[in-house]
Scaffold this motif. Structure first.
Motif, mmCIF file in Angstrom:
data_model
loop_
_atom_site.group_PDB
_atom_site.id
_atom_site.type_symbol
_atom_site.label_atom_id
_atom_site.label_comp_id
_atom_site.label_asym_id
_atom_site.label_seq_id
_atom_site.Cartn_x
_atom_site.Cartn_y
_atom_site.Cartn_z
ATOM 1 N N ILE A 123 22.337 9.989 -21.628
ATOM 2 C CA ILE A 123 20.992 10.555 -21.733
ATOM 3 C C ILE A 123 20.613 10.584 -23.208
ATOM 4 N N PRO A 124 19.481 10.074 -23.556
ATOM 5 C CA PRO A 124 19.074 10.176 -24.954
ATOM 6 C C PRO A 124 18.875 11.631 -25.353
ATOM 7 N N ASP A 125 19.252 11.922 -26.576
ATOM 8 C CA ASP A 125 19.111 13.277 -27.080
ATOM 9 C C ASP A 125 17.629 13.605 -27.217
ATOM 10 N N PRO A 126 17.145 14.666 -26.582
ATOM 11 C CA PRO A 126 15.717 14.976 -26.700
ATOM 12 C C PRO A 126 15.409 15.678 -28.021
ATOM 13 N N GLY A 127 15.813 15.072 -29.095
ATOM 14 C CA GLY A 127 15.588 15.662 -30.404
ATOM 15 C C GLY A 127 14.277 15.183 -30.989
ATOM 16 N N PRO A 128 14.067 15.485 -32.253
ATOM 17 C CA PRO A 128 12.803 15.090 -32.876
ATOM 18 C C PRO A 128 12.650 13.587 -33.002
ATOM 19 N N THR A 129 13.788 12.869 -33.021
ATOM 20 C CA THR A 129 13.660 11.424 -33.196
ATOM 21 C C THR A 129 12.966 10.796 -32.000
ATOM 22 N N SER A 130 13.211 11.322 -30.820
ATOM 23 C CA SER A 130 12.582 10.703 -29.658
ATOM 24 C C SER A 130 11.140 11.178 -29.499
ATOM 25 N N LEU A 131 10.809 12.241 -30.190
ATOM 26 C CA LEU A 131 9.414 12.681 -30.124
ATOM 27 C C LEU A 131 8.536 11.896 -31.083
ATOM 28 N N GLU A 132 9.097 11.607 -32.246
ATOM 29 C CA GLU A 132 8.259 10.952 -33.240
ATOM 30 C C GLU A 132 8.021 9.490 -32.916
ATOM 31 N N ILE A 133 8.839 8.955 -32.056
ATOM 32 C CA ILE A 133 8.611 7.558 -31.680
ATOM 33 C C ILE A 133 8.865 7.406 -30.197
ATOM 34 N N ALA A 134 8.006 6.697 -29.572
ATOM 35 C CA ALA A 134 8.142 6.500 -28.140
ATOM 36 C C ALA A 134 8.572 5.066 -27.876
ATOM 37 N N LEU A 135 9.857 4.827 -28.094
ATOM 38 C CA LEU A 135 10.380 3.515 -27.757
ATOM 39 C C LEU A 135 10.683 3.497 -26.269
ATOM 40 N N ASP A 136 10.138 2.530 -25.577
ATOM 41 C CA ASP A 136 10.423 2.434 -24.155
ATOM 42 C C ASP A 136 11.908 2.215 -23.933
ATOM 43 N N LYS A 137 12.368 2.687 -22.783
ATOM 44 C CA LYS A 137 13.789 2.513 -22.468
ATOM 45 C C LYS A 137 14.164 1.037 -22.402
ATOM 46 N N VAL A 138 13.200 0.233 -21.959
ATOM 47 C CA VAL A 138 13.452 -1.208 -21.903
ATOM 48 C C VAL A 138 13.794 -1.730 -23.288
ATOM 49 N N TYR A 139 13.016 -1.301 -24.259
ATOM 50 C CA TYR A 139 13.238 -1.784 -25.615
ATOM 51 C C TYR A 139 14.532 -1.226 -26.196
ATOM 52 N N VAL A 140 14.772 0.049 -25.913
ATOM 53 C CA VAL A 140 16.023 0.646 -26.410
ATOM 54 C C VAL A 140 17.217 -0.130 -25.881
ATOM 55 N N ASP A 141 17.175 -0.418 -24.582
ATOM 56 C CA ASP A 141 18.274 -1.186 -24.011
ATOM 57 C C ASP A 141 18.362 -2.570 -24.630
ATOM 58 N N ALA A 142 17.190 -3.153 -24.874
ATOM 59 C CA ALA A 142 17.192 -4.501 -25.450
ATOM 60 C C ALA A 142 17.806 -4.491 -26.840
ATOM 61 N N ILE A 143 17.430 -3.513 -27.652
ATOM 62 C CA ILE A 143 17.986 -3.449 -29.007
ATOM 63 C C ILE A 143 19.482 -3.206 -28.944
ATOM 64 N N HIS A 144 19.868 -2.314 -28.032
ATOM 65 C CA HIS A 144 21.298 -2.026 -27.882
ATOM 66 C C HIS A 144 22.060 -3.280 -27.464
ATOM 67 N N GLU A 145 21.483 -3.996 -26.509
ATOM 68 C CA GLU A 145 22.094 -5.252 -26.071
ATOM 69 C C GLU A 145 22.214 -6.229 -27.231
ATOM 70 N N GLY A 146 21.108 -6.348 -27.975
ATOM 71 C CA GLY A 146 21.097 -7.289 -29.089
ATOM 72 C C GLY A 146 22.154 -6.932 -30.125
ATOM 73 N N LEU A 147 22.325 -5.634 -30.363
ATOM 74 C CA LEU A 147 23.361 -5.212 -31.315
ATOM 75 C C LEU A 147 24.736 -5.625 -30.834
ATOM 76 N N GLN A 148 24.945 -5.522 -29.515
ATOM 77 C CA GLN A 148 26.261 -5.870 -28.987
ATOM 78 C C GLN A 148 26.525 -7.366 -29.080
ATOM 79 N N HIS A 149 25.473 -8.141 -29.223
ATOM 80 C CA HIS A 149 25.681 -9.582 -29.340
ATOM 81 C C HIS A 149 26.060 -9.996 -30.757
ATOM 82 N N LEU A 150 25.884 -9.098 -31.698
ATOM 83 C CA LEU A 150 26.232 -9.457 -33.073
ATOM 84 C C LEU A 150 27.750 -9.470 -33.229
#
Lengths: 199, 199
Positions: free
Chosen positions: B111-138
């Motif tokens: 579960i993403p931490d419902p801290g201030p970081t998730s309030l100040e930016i609304a990155l869709d879960k799709v994008y979060v997963d995509a970035i996470h996936e992309g990081l794992q490919h490095l």
């Protein structure tokens, strides 16, 4: 400042890891170059996206770690080896001791030392070296330098050679200048050009 | 082993200090570990091992530097060691479709931490997963350098010290890592680089 250089340094530029002059040069270049500017935008966006990934919350709390540490702590164990107790250092000490023995062994190339029967462990190893190719500049135990200490012959006092004093006055040589004695002394002495007292 | 009362109380104090550090930095460390390893189970193992190792070598911790710098170094080294020990890099072609990502990721994603970081930016879960996936490919070295710079905000010098490389290597790894991630994302979600509000 060409595009290739700029594009290779864009990440460092974004992270402000370049020198002030480089930062400024790249900034000027980015203002004038569409292609590099587009590249810069995408890379900056990547950094932005990573930084704004949501912080993940662990499923379990830190109690698991604290318990593991407690468990680790409860097991009695020997104190951690210090620098001088580690195995590596033991080998180093051994190597140093062997090197010292080799070093202190006198070298005589005409009569290589023979193995001594009484000390079978150390001496054959060191004395079986016929000749060392290296020479240490420091002292050796049982050698004296033949240049600095000439051999002493009984009943003979060594002649100490000294160089003549270059400033000493030369003795008068009658073959060059005959010695004439007058009322002021000899010709070797300094004589006045005129008489101080009228005759 | 004989403990005096003073030594015992001092050890308790160190223990208390370390527990406090664990509580304070556990989440931050877990977040980094999660992005490094890519899943919750490995991240938890990595964090636990790293804290245990940190506890064992806590007497070497220099109190004048931030704990997280020292701890990140331990964790990064553990992670890289583990990766090399396994001896295989998870190489997935960037072009081939990912068929198994839904089944695995659905269970391990936290579960993403419902801290201030998730309030100040609304990155869709799709994008979060995509970035996470992309990081794992490095490659892991690239990923480590990029994460230390972008998530932890370390300087290149600190990262070089943590990873035991030169600053030039760190610079190159970060740059290449970001470019690879950019290409990965650009191929799948080009709209990530069109939205103006994220910049």
């Amino acid at each position: 400042m060409n595009c290739r250089y700029v594009q290779a340094h864009l990440s460092a530029y974004i992270d402000m890891e370049l020198t002030g002059i480089e930062q400024q040069r790249i900034r000027v270049h980015l203002e004038n170059c569409m292609e590099c500017s587009a590249e810069y935008d995408t890379l900056r966006q990547v950094k932005h996206l990573i930084r704004h990934l949501p912080t993940m919350r662990p499923l379990r709390g830190e109690e698991v770690i604290l318990q593991r540490i407690q468990k680790y702590r409860a097991v009695p164990r020997a104190p951690r080896r210090t620098l001088f107790h580690t195995r590596w250092w033991r080998y180093a000490w051994g190597a140093a001791a062997i090197a010292l023995v080799i070093w202190l062994t006198p070298r005589d190339e005409n009569n290589p030392p023979q193995p001594v029967q009484s000390d079978a462990l150390v001496t054959p190893l060191t004395s079986s070296y016929p000749k060392r190719s290296f020479s240490f500049p420091l002292f050796r135990r049982s050698e004296t330098n033949p240049i600095m200490t000439p051999p002493s012959v009984p009943g003979h006092t060594p002649v100490i050679l000294t160089s003549p004093d270059p400033f000493a006055p030369l003795p008068p040589n009658p073959a060059i200048m005959p010695v004439v004695e007058n009322k002021w002394g000899t010709t070797g002495t300094l004589q006045p050009l005129f008489d101080l007292q009228p005759r | 082993m004989v403990y005096t009362a003073a030594a015992k109380s001092m050890e308790d104090e160190i223990q208390r200090e370390f527990d406090e550090l664990v509580r304070r930095y556990y989440r931050q460390a877990y977040n980094l570990a999660y992005r490094l390893t890519g899943n919750a189970a490995d991240a938890e193992d990595l964090v636990q091992d790293a804290f245990l190792r940190a506890y064992r070598f806590f007497d070497r911790y220099d109190r004048s530097m931030p704990f997280m710098n020292w701890f990140s170094r331990i964790m990064v080294n553990l992670y890289i060691d583990e990766y090399r020990r396994r001896g295989r890099l998870k190489t997935i072609s960037l072009d081939e479709p990912q068929q198994t990502e839904e089944g695995e990721e659905g269970t391990t994603l936290d579960i993403p931490d419902p801290g201030p970081t998730s309030l100040e930016i609304a990155l869709d879960k799709v994008y979060v997963d995509a970035i996470h996936e992309g990081l794992q490919h490095l490659p892991p070295d690239f990923r480590t350098a990029v994460l230390l710079a972008d998530i932890q905000g370390h300087s290149y010098e600190e990262i070089a010290e943590m990873m035991g490389t030169s600053i030039g290597t760190v610079r190159s790894r970060i740059h290449r890592g970001r470019k690879q991630l950019r290409d990965y994302l650009l191929k799948r979600y080009p709209e990530l680089f069109e939205r103006g509000d994220l910049k």
